[in-house]
Every structure is written in structure tokens, then in C-alpha cells.
Motif scaffolding. Structure first.
Motif, PDB file in Angstrom:
ATOM      1  N   LYS A   5       0.812  -1.224   0.000  1.00  7.77           N
ATOM      2  CA  LYS A   5       0.000   0.000   0.000  1.00  7.77           C
ATOM      3  C   LYS A   5       0.844   1.273   0.000  1.00  7.77           C
ATOM      4  N   ARG A   6       1.841   1.314   0.869  1.00  6.79           N
ATOM      5  CA  ARG A   6       2.642   2.534   0.998  1.00  6.79           C
ATOM      6  C   ARG A   6       3.337   2.891  -0.314  1.00  6.79           C
ATOM      7  N   TYR A   7       3.916   1.875  -0.969  1.00 12.45           N
ATOM      8  CA  TYR A   7       4.689   2.155  -2.184  1.00 12.45           C
ATOM      9  C   TYR A   7       3.773   2.304  -3.394  1.00 12.45           C
ATOM     10  N   GLN A  35      17.289   5.386  -8.967  1.00  8.57           N
ATOM     11  CA  GLN A  35      18.703   5.512  -9.301  1.00  8.57           C
ATOM     12  C   GLN A  35      19.279   6.879  -8.929  1.00  8.57           C
ATOM     13  N   GLU A  36      18.426   7.811  -8.624  1.00  5.89           N
ATOM     14  CA  GLU A  36      18.873   9.111  -8.126  1.00  5.89           C
ATOM     15  C   GLU A  36      19.613   8.950  -6.806  1.00  5.89           C
ATOM     16  N   VAL A  37      19.176   7.966  -5.982  1.00  6.68           N
ATOM     17  CA  VAL A  37      19.783   7.802  -4.650  1.00  6.68           C
ATOM     18  C   VAL A  37      20.675   6.565  -4.551  1.00  6.68           C
ATOM     19  N   VAL A  38      20.484   5.584  -5.441  1.00 13.35           N
ATOM     20  CA  VAL A  38      21.352   4.394  -5.427  1.00 13.35           C
ATOM     21  C   VAL A  38      21.835   4.122  -6.864  1.00 13.35           C
ATOM     22  N   LYS A  44       8.399  10.760  -4.233  1.00 20.19           N
ATOM     23  CA  LYS A  44       9.705  10.112  -4.268  1.00 20.19           C
ATOM     24  C   LYS A  44      10.151   9.563  -2.912  1.00 20.19           C
ATOM     25  N   LYS A  45       9.810  10.237  -1.846  1.00 18.85           N
ATOM     26  CA  LYS A  45      10.447   9.967  -0.560  1.00 18.85           C
ATOM     27  C   LYS A  45      10.346   8.512  -0.105  1.00 18.85           C
ATOM     28  N   PRO A  46       9.137   7.900  -0.053  1.00 14.97           N
ATOM     29  CA  PRO A  46       9.064   6.512   0.434  1.00 14.97           C
ATOM     30  C   PRO A  46       9.874   5.543  -0.420  1.00 14.97           C
ATOM     31  N   LEU A  47       9.874   5.756  -1.729  1.00  9.85           N
ATOM     32  CA  LEU A  47      10.594   4.866  -2.620  1.00  9.85           C
ATOM     33  C   LEU A  47      12.099   5.014  -2.440  1.00  9.85           C
ATOM     34  N   GLN A  48      12.559   6.244  -2.293  1.00 11.05           N
ATOM     35  CA  GLN A  48      13.990   6.477  -2.126  1.00 11.05           C
ATOM     36  C   GLN A  48      14.478   6.003  -0.761  1.00 11.05           C
ATOM     37  N   GLU A  49      13.655   6.174   0.260  1.00  8.34           N
ATOM     38  CA  GLU A  49      14.038   5.681   1.590  1.00  8.34           C
ATOM     39  C   GLU A  49      14.177   4.158   1.571  1.00  8.34           C
ATOM     40  N   LEU A  50      13.243   3.481   0.922  1.00 10.94           N
ATOM     41  CA  LEU A  50      13.316   2.025   0.843  1.00 10.94           C
ATOM     42  C   LEU A  50      14.531   1.588   0.038  1.00 10.94           C
ATOM     43  N   ALA A  51      14.756   2.219  -1.095  1.00 15.12           N
ATOM     44  CA  ALA A  51      15.899   1.853  -1.935  1.00 15.12           C
ATOM     45  C   ALA A  51      17.212   2.003  -1.170  1.00 15.12           C
ATOM     46  N   MET A  52      17.348   3.079  -0.417  1.00 16.04           N
ATOM     47  CA  MET A  52      18.571   3.282   0.355  1.00 16.04           C
ATOM     48  C   MET A  52      18.697   2.247   1.476  1.00 16.04           C
ATOM     49  N   ALA A  53      17.562   1.880   2.082  1.00 13.52           N
ATOM     50  CA  ALA A  53      17.580   0.859   3.134  1.00 13.52           C
ATOM     51  C   ALA A  53      17.971  -0.503   2.551  1.00 13.52           C
TER      52      ALA A  53
END
Length: 297
Positions: free
Chosen positions: A17-19, A69-72, A28-37
Motif C-alpha cells: 500500500k505505501r509504495y 537511481q537518483e539515490v542508489v 519520491k520519498k518513500p521509494l527512495q528511503e526504501l531503496a537506500m535501506a
């Protein structure tokens, strides 16, 4: 020991649900936080599952790929959608060598997706799901492997770029299918030298109480890895799975191999996790009946 299992993080999925909401709202924020985690957990690939995405799929996939890919930027992505146009949109903007997840062993899917493998120099998952659905045994898996290889050759795709997925079934309803997948792994390199392999590992524990799922996932991952499984789509945050499939010497892994061979295992030398894995091997191999209380037997 086996080679380290390549881990594809499964967590970024539109059905969560969140994503799903983040994708819909272009947040962007939830997706980028997950990708970095996931990156912090050392995954080798991040799976981006946007679902069928029939409406607006091209724009969505492009946005998601760029967002992650902006964050990873150094972690390649496994692009997961049945929408061929959306797949190409993601490949166009992906940095590095992407993984197409996945191409079924059906003529229309192979002819629709395989040109993208060559055009964008991507890897592809060859999903052993044919016109009649899921293969019944390792022999049907072998036939579908041959069909994918033949079609890939038409498009000039090398074996090394194909990751075969035997399709993992749930232990609680199709125990024999797990054994068939193990048997298929023994055959794969003879059929497709140099090819790679992967699977949706969590399928093995679908329908089982949540607290028991990691036990099945880890046990089966170790069993598959013994026969050459190259990678798996997994929960990025399962630290025990990461440790058990690291390729490092591990007496618990050795005990699992013994159990697979039908040898006696000294259960007193194992911790509780180890005992659970051995009981699960016996269940997967059909030596004990499955029930939600298989660990208590």
C-alpha cells in the motif's frame, strides 16, 4: 562451499500500500528511503515491480527508475512489469545493465520482450511458464528451457544473459514442485551452459503463518544454492537469509546438506534455528508431512 547467492530485493512493489500510493502520487520519498535501506542491506539488485501498469505505465516506469537511481546509482535494477512499452521506457533511462523480470516461455512474450534484451544490453529472466501454465515436473521445465534458448538464439542473446526461473511453488500445497525445482537445478548447466538462475524465493512459503515463512525461505534457498542457484528475489531485510547464503563456511549449511542426502544429523549440536532448518529439509523432501506445526514434530 557454494558461491554467494546474488540477492534481488523484492520489497519495492506496487501491491504494498505505501509504495503503491507513492507511485500513484509520484511521491519520491518513500521509494527512495526504501531503496537506500535495501542498499544498506547489501542487495545486488533492487526489483521495481509496477504491476501490469496498463494505463500510464511508460511514464510511471521511467519515473520510478529515475527516482530510485537518483539515490542508489550503483545498484542495478530488476524491472518488473508485463507491460512491454513500460519495460522499454524503464530500460531507456536505466544506468548500467538492467535485469528484465521476466520473459515467459510463450511465443508472444518472447517475441515482444527479447528484442529489448539486445537493444538495451540487458539481462533477462527466462520464466519457465509456458502456454499451458506451470510445468508439472523438471522434464517440462527442461522443455521450456529449450524453447527459451532456441528463441533467444534467434535474437542473438547469449546464455550468460539469461537467468532461468524454474518457478517456485508453495510448500504447503505443492511439495513435489519444490523437489522438481531442485532436480531442475541439477540439470540446468548441462542444458544451458553458462546461463544463470533465479527464483521468487518467498513463493515457497506462501500461505504459511508469517512467523514460519523465513524458516522455509532460508532452508530452501540453501538447498537450491547447493545445486547452483545463482540468485534469488528475496526480502532484503532477512539478515539470517543473507548470512546463510553468504558462501562462507557454515556448519548449519553442512548439516542441511547432510539432511538432503538422507544422512543422520546430530541435532544436539545445532541451535534452535538449525534444528528448524533440518526439520524443514525433511518436510521439503517429503520425508514428513507438511502442516503448520511441522517444526513441533
Amino acid at each position: 562451499m557454494s558461491q554467494r547467492l546474488i540477492r534481488i530485493g523484492e520489497n519495492l512493489n506496487v501491491v504494498t500500500k505505501r509504495y503503491g500510493e507513492a507511485m500513484k502520487n509520484r511521491d519520491k520519498k518513500p521509494l527512495q528511503e526504501l531503496a537506500m535501506a535495501e542498499a544498506e542491506k547489501g542487495v545486488d539488485y533492487i526489483d521495481l515491480n509496477i504491476g501490469p501498469a496498463r494505463k500510464g505505465g511508460e511514464e510511471l516506469m521511467e519515473w520510478v527508475v529515475k527516482t530510485v537511481q537518483e539515490v542508489v546509482p550503483n545498484i542495478p535494477l530488476a524491472l518488473d512489469t508485463s507491460n512491454i512499452a513500460a519495460m522499454e521506457a524503464g530500460l531507456k533511462v536505466h544506468k548500467g545493465k538492467a535485469l528484465i523480470n521476466s520473459i515467459m516461455a510463450r511465443p508472444e512474450r518472447m517475441d515482444g520482450m527479447m528484442p529489448l534484451v539486445r537493444k538495451y544490453d540487458a539481462y533477462m529472466i527466462g520464466l519457465l511458464w509456458g502456454p499451458e501454465g506451470m510445468p508439472r515436473d523438471e522434464h517440462e521445465r527442461g522443455m521450456l528451457t529449450a524453447e527459451i534458448l532456441a528463441k533467444a538464439a534467434e535474437y542473438g542473446i547469449e546464455n550468460e544473459d539469461i537467468w532461468f526461473d524454474p518457478i517456485i511453488a508453495p510448500l504447503n500445497i505443492q511439495q513435489q514442485q519444490l523437489v522438481s525445482s531442485l532436480e531442475f537445478m541439477k540439470m540446468l548447466q548441462d542444458m544451458a551452459p553458462g546461463s544463470k538462475s533465479t527464483c521468487g524465493l518467498s513463493n515457497s512459503s506462501n500461505g504459511v503463518p508469517d512467523n514460519l515463512r523465513p524458516v522455509i525461505n532460508i532452508t530452501f534457498a540453501v538447498m537450491l544454492q547447493r545445486y547452483g542457484m545463482y540468485s534469488a528475489i528475496v526480502d532484503a531485510f532477512d539478515d539470517k537469509l543473507k548470512a546463510m547464503t553468504s558462501g562462507e563456511p557454515n556448519p548449519t549449511v553442512d548439516a542441511i546438506y547432510k539432511a538432503m542426502d538422507g544422512e543422520a544429523v546430530d541435532m544436539d549440536k545445532l541451535d534452535q534455528d538449525g534444528k528448524n532448518y533440518i526439520k524443514t529439509v525433511r518436510c521439503i523432501m517429503g520425508q514428513t508431512l507438511f502442516s503448520d506445526s511441522w517444526l513441533e514434530v
